[in-house]
Design an enzyme around this catalytic site. Structure first.
Site, PDB file in Angstrom:
ATOM      1  CE1 TYR A 183      -3.666  -2.399   5.416  1.00  0.00           C
ATOM      2  CE2 TYR A 183      -3.081   0.051   4.610  1.00  0.00           C
ATOM      3  CZ  TYR A 183      -3.287  -1.405   4.562  1.00  0.00           C
ATOM      4  OH  TYR A 183      -3.814  -1.715   3.132  1.00  0.00           O
ATOM      5  CB  SER A 240      -0.713  -0.050   1.192  1.00  0.00           C
ATOM      6  OG  SER A 240      -1.480   1.234   1.529  1.00  0.00           O
ATOM      7  CE  LYS A 290      -1.292  -4.086   3.385  1.00  0.00           C
ATOM      8  NZ  LYS A 290      -1.662  -5.371   2.661  1.00  0.00           N
TER       9      LYS A 290
END
Length: 169
Positions: free
Chosen positions: A158, A145, A162
């Site tokens: 998060y 991402s 990634k």
């Protein structure tokens, strides 16, 4: 018209009940691959795989936790049992649990790490073992991402997973 681009190929795609994962499964199946479609939600796994089968693709839905090493092994075993081999693994499953860095709960961090990073790591490990055993090579894909490169408010955990996936690759 169905393509044969991935004829005689087989894949596992995690987090594929909808969205990007479903689109990957559908494209692979419509291009000749046999697919294990995984989602943690049994209804989504069943509906998504049925939809692909109804369109003419070869797809088996497997509901389960893609961060569980035992379940990952079951998916690899199912691919080999049903399709004769495993040639692709797409670690697509991921979760986002928003929260401010200063107050982010330990349980949320563990869950994000388990699914986004642990599940991807152990799927790649199990798939690579099988591919090595087959002596035929294969492909392993990880989904990253923009948050792995650029900080976004309330997405520290998060984004960290990634960025780590890119290092794993």
């Amino acid at each position: 018209m169905r393509s044969t681009r991935f004829e005689n190929q087989s894949a596992i795609v995690t987090g594929a009940g909808l969205g990007i994962g479903f689109a990957i499964c559908r494209e692979l199946a419509m291009s000749g691959a046999s697919v294990i479609l995984n989602d943690i939600d049994p209804v989504l796994a069943d509906e998504a795989s049925s939809r692909i089968v109804n369109e003419g693709g070869r797809c088996i839905g497997m509901a389960g936790d893609s961060s569980d090493k035992n379940f990952i092994r079951q998916m690899v075993d199912m691919a080999v049992e049903q399709f004769g081999q495993l040639t692709m693994a797409v670690a697509n499953a991921g979760i986002t649990l928003f929260g401010p860095f200063l107050d982010y709960p330990a349980e949320s961090l563990r869950k994000v790490m388990d699914v986004n990073l642990g599940g991807s790591f152990f799927l790649a490990q199990a798939a690579a073992r099988q591919m090595k055993l087959q002596q035929s090579g294969g492909r392993i894909l990880f989904m990253s991402s923009v948050t792995g490169h650029q900080a976004h408010q309330d997405l520290a955990a998060y984004g960290m997973t990634k960025a780590a996936l890119e290092m794993l690759a």
